[in-house]
Design an enzyme around this catalytic site. Structure first.
Site, PDB file in Angstrom:
ATOM      1  CG  HIS A   1      -6.104  -1.191   2.076  1.00 52.88           C
ATOM      2  ND1 HIS A   1      -4.632  -0.828   2.236  1.00 52.88           N
ATOM      3  CD2 HIS A   1      -6.291  -0.411   3.069  1.00 52.88           C
ATOM      4  CE1 HIS A   1      -3.967  -0.071   2.620  1.00 52.88           C
ATOM      5  NE2 HIS A   1      -5.502   0.924   3.379  1.00 52.88           N
TER       6      HIS A   1
ATOM      7  CD  GLN B   1      -0.727  -8.701  -0.331  1.00 52.95           C
ATOM      8  OE1 GLN B   1      -0.024  -7.675   0.658  1.00 52.95           O
ATOM      9  NE2 GLN B   1      -0.983  -8.732   1.809  1.00 52.95           N
TER      10      GLN B   1
ATOM     11  CG  ASP C   1      -2.228  -4.998  -2.001  1.00 52.35           C
ATOM     12  OD1 ASP C   1      -3.337  -5.027  -1.527  1.00 52.35           O
ATOM     13  OD2 ASP C   1      -0.891  -4.765  -1.624  1.00 52.35           O
TER      14      ASP C   1
ATOM     15  CE  LYS D   1     -10.956  -6.951  10.249  1.00 51.17           C
ATOM     16  NZ  LYS D   1     -11.044  -7.422  10.150  1.00 51.17           N
TER      17      LYS D   1
ATOM     18  CB  CYS E   1      -1.337  -0.162   0.936  1.00 52.05           C
ATOM     19  SG  CYS E   1      -1.027  -1.024   2.837  1.00 52.05           S
TER      20      CYS E   1
ATOM     21  CG  HIS F   1      -4.178  -0.082  -2.208  1.00 50.51           C
ATOM     22  ND1 HIS F   1      -3.157  -0.914  -2.284  1.00 50.51           N
ATOM     23  CD2 HIS F   1      -4.726   0.226  -0.936  1.00 50.51           C
ATOM     24  CE1 HIS F   1      -2.727  -1.330  -1.534  1.00 50.51           C
ATOM     25  NE2 HIS F   1      -3.709  -0.956  -0.305  1.00 50.51           N
TER      26      HIS F   1
ATOM     27  NE  ARG G   1       3.029  -9.504   5.646  1.00 52.00           N
ATOM     28  CZ  ARG G   1       1.694  -9.030   4.890  1.00 52.00           C
ATOM     29  NH1 ARG G   1       0.552 -10.426   5.128  1.00 52.00           N
ATOM     30  NH2 ARG G   1       0.357  -8.552   4.350  1.00 52.00           N
TER      31      ARG G   1
END
Length: 677
Positions: A551, A421, A423, A505, A374, A425, A403
């Site tokens: 997100h 991911q 991902d 969320k 992000c 946005h 991670r």
């Protein structure tokens, strides 16, 4: 996704067979002795649904070959085994397994079994020290400080449990003062209980007794007496190592896992389900089908995608990109590292540092491997001034993140150290939230349906006690999420106060072929990062305002989603997703050249095909079945003479003899339309 929300890769639900086979489990520190609160620290998958009539993993195994004069049916040894498997599945799928949430009786049985097991262990091994023993999704466990246990020991413990159950001893609750509890614990020389007692904040202290022979700190609930437990519905499953308080610096304990049900029928259904889950284990199938590996020379938790696995990933990524571009997303590629200052601004170094790798020094500046994508997307947003006319702005990336996970928590593709991911946005105005969320829900449904997932569990999490952002924006965002879900017609549960501190969320769990739930898609409204990075736009009055940031991920991580796909299909992928779609099999080496020409035509039309030879035809067919190849095209002298192939589908059975052009056309059409042959 944002800092305090671990993605599906990090806090995922594992299949029970996978969880129980993990050699070393590291549980979180437990805040109190109350067993009713302990189960949330243990992740296992609920076996609360039984089998679907899914053609994947239960296919028949008959192939057809021809010589110059006639077709010859060749049956493999798998056919009888698969039919037996189907018969068992048909029997057990009629059993509805209760859960701890749906059955208070079952929860009490499991909690009581944990105590009965601990009592049995200390009767057989008097020097064993007890620690904690909660119920979990499929049963119970207890941790003991003692020497290593064997399968033979488990049998002894189960026999002693049966004796205790048969004695019908009462389970009695007692309230005592803290001083009295401490006195009794010291008399028993149970150091772990003393530590647990110190963590209890409530008074008085509650104790549960089994008859007058054994007791433990506990808040219940329990059955009235041990005789209420059906000993034939209880089984001890395995032993694993677990550090006390989940800290590898602490003592290694012996954790005994057990399962308990209301009756024998439920236990048998669960055990059958467990065997089926074991058969579908993505780690075994990944090796058997040569899809991926974890190489010790490179390090744990780092995935190597083999050619066959890589082509499946390619198909997933292509579909993902196609759908996102069609729905107005711009594709991004961003670096794998950035200056450490970026992660200070985002808050990761303050709130997420334990999950990040150590920083590296480059030309006297500190850099950091990215744990999330992000901040990069925000930097791209900030490259220029935006007007309210520009919104919504949608950006998406298949971004690889890193991670740090303890080695004991790594688990195949489900928990790794490097993963990609899906991902995305969305930057939008507050009055655009509802429409954007609805668009994400539509995209999610479209994407998941392509992979065969049509059943979901949806949760809407609302404002927690500590949160950023004003009441008005929280109320508006939460209402927008609810309205989008209502418009979509999806049923959902509200998790009051379960939202992230930065916004409400929606979390979506997909249901696989065995009825297991997998955390997959997530949509999060964020009021925090726009403020941290001071991102703005110019409104209709030429004033600077702050946009809303959303997100969202549909698949979670590609590694984990691939693992779910493998287990959902038992490695028996649908035709469009299969690494090898068609295998051409010559009856003798005389037909090899013709087979190569057929394969060449298939490849020219985008069909993944190969020729296999060098063995007798029955073995070639068995090998194709073992490797779960969707289509086999057998070629004998007659096929060469007539320009045909004889086709067998794993999913549709005998297709018969087709011209090469017809075979190519039908395979191409089925692939493009994602249908069966």
């Amino acid at each position: 996704m944002f800092i305090l929300q671990r993605m599906a890769n990090s806090y995922s639900l594992f299949t029970s067979s996978a969880f129980l086979s993990t050699p070393l489990l590291k549980t979180s520190s437990l805040p109190s002795h109350f067993h009713s609160n302990l189960s949330r620290f243990v992740s296992t998958t609920p076996f609360n649904a039984l089998f679907n009539n899914n053609r994947n993993g239960f296919s028949t195994s008959l192939a057809v070959a021809t010589d110059s004069s006639s077709q010859i049916a060749v049956s493999t040894q798998n056919e009888k085994l698969n039919q037996t498997q189907n018969d068992k599945t048909d029997d057990f799928r009629k059993v509805v397994l209760p859960t701890n949430d749906s059955s208070d009786k079952l929860l009490r049985i499991r909690h009581s079994c944990a105590h009965v097991m601990a009592m049995a262990v200390q009767k057989i091994f008097p020097d064993a020290k007890v620690t904690i023993g909660p119920w979990i999704e499929n049963g119970f466990y207890y941790d003991f400080d003692m020497g290593p246990l064997t399968d033979r020991d488990l049998k002894k413990i189960k026999k002693e449990m049966d004796r205790i159950i048969g004695r019908n001893l009462p389970l009695v609750r007692e309230e005592v003062t803290r001083d009295e509890a401490q006195r009794r614990i010291m008399a028993l020389n149970e150091p772990y209980k003393l530590e647990i007692l110190d963590s209890i904040k409530e008074d008085p202290i509650t104790i549960y007794h089994i008859g007058d022979e054994w007791w433990d700190l506990c808040a219940g609930p329990h059955v009235e007496s041990t005789g209420k437990i059906n000993r034939r519905a209880v089984e001890l499953e395995s032993v694993a190592g677990a550090y006390w308080r989940g800290d590898e610096k602490n003592q290694m304990l012996q954790r005994i896992y057990g399962t308990a049900w209301e009756n024998e029928e439920q236990l048998k259904a669960y055990l059958h389900f467990k065997e089926e889950a074991k058969r579908r284990d993505h780690r075994r199938l990944g090796q058997d089908l040569d899809l991926f590996s974890i190489q010790n020379e490179a390090g744990g938790g780092l995935v190597f995608w083999h050619p066959k696995g890589a082509i499946v990933r390619h198909m997933i990524e292509d579909l993902w990109k196609k759908i996102h571009i069609e729905r107005g997303y711009d594709m991004l590629y961003t670096p794998h590292v950035a200056k450490a200052d970026l992660w200070q601004i985002s808050g990761h170094l303050d709130f997420y540092k334990e999950n990040m790798y150590d920083q590296m020094s480059i030309e006297d500046e500190l850099y950091q491997l990215r744990p999330m994508n992000c901040p990069y997307h925000i930097l791209i947003y900030k490259r220029k001034l935006h007007s309210y006319h520009d919104f919504p702005i949608r950006v998406a990336e298949l971004g690889t993140v890193y991670r740090y996970e303890l080695s004991g928590s790594l688990h195949g593709l489900f928990r790794v150290r490097g993963f990609t991911q899906d991902d995305a946005h969305i930057f939008c105005l507050s009055d655009q939230i509802k429409d954007e969320i609805r668009g994400v829900l539509d995209l999610t449904e479209e994407m998941l349906l392509q992979f065969g997932f049509s059943k979901y569990e949806v949760n809407l999490s609302t404002r927690p006690e500590k949160a950023v952002g004003g009441d008005d924006i929280w109320e508006k965002a939460t209402s927008a999420l609810k309205e989008a879900l209502d418009d979509k017609g999806w049923s959902y549960q509200i998790d009051e106060g379960g939202g992230a501190f930065y916004g409400p969320k929606i979390d979506l769990k997909i249901e696989d072929a065995l009825g297991r739930k997998w955390q997959c898609s997530t949509i999060q409204v964020d009021f925090n990062l726009p403020q941290r990075f001071d991102i703005t736009y110019v409104d209709s009055n030429s004033e600077k305002k702050r946009p809303i940031m959303i997100h969202r991920a549909v698949l979670g991580s590609l590694e984990r989603f691939f693992g779910v796909l493998i287990e959902h299909y038992a490695g028996d992928f649908p035709l469009w997703l299969s690494p090898i779609q068609a295998r051409i099999l010559p009856v003798t080496d005389t037909q090899r050249e013709y087979c190569s020409e057929v394969a060449k035509k298939l490849k020219a039309n985008g069909i993944r095909a190969e020729v296999c030879h060098g063995e007798r035809l029955p073995k070639l067919i068995r090998n194709a079945e073992t490797q779960k190849i969707p289509l086999m095209a057998v070629v004998g002298p007659k096929e060469v003479e007539t320009g045909t192939v004889t086709v067998r589908s794993r999913f549709a059975g005998d297709i018969g003899t087709l011209t090469v052009e017809d075979f190519v056309g039908r395979t191409k059409s089925a692939t493009e339309n994602r249908t069966s042959f």
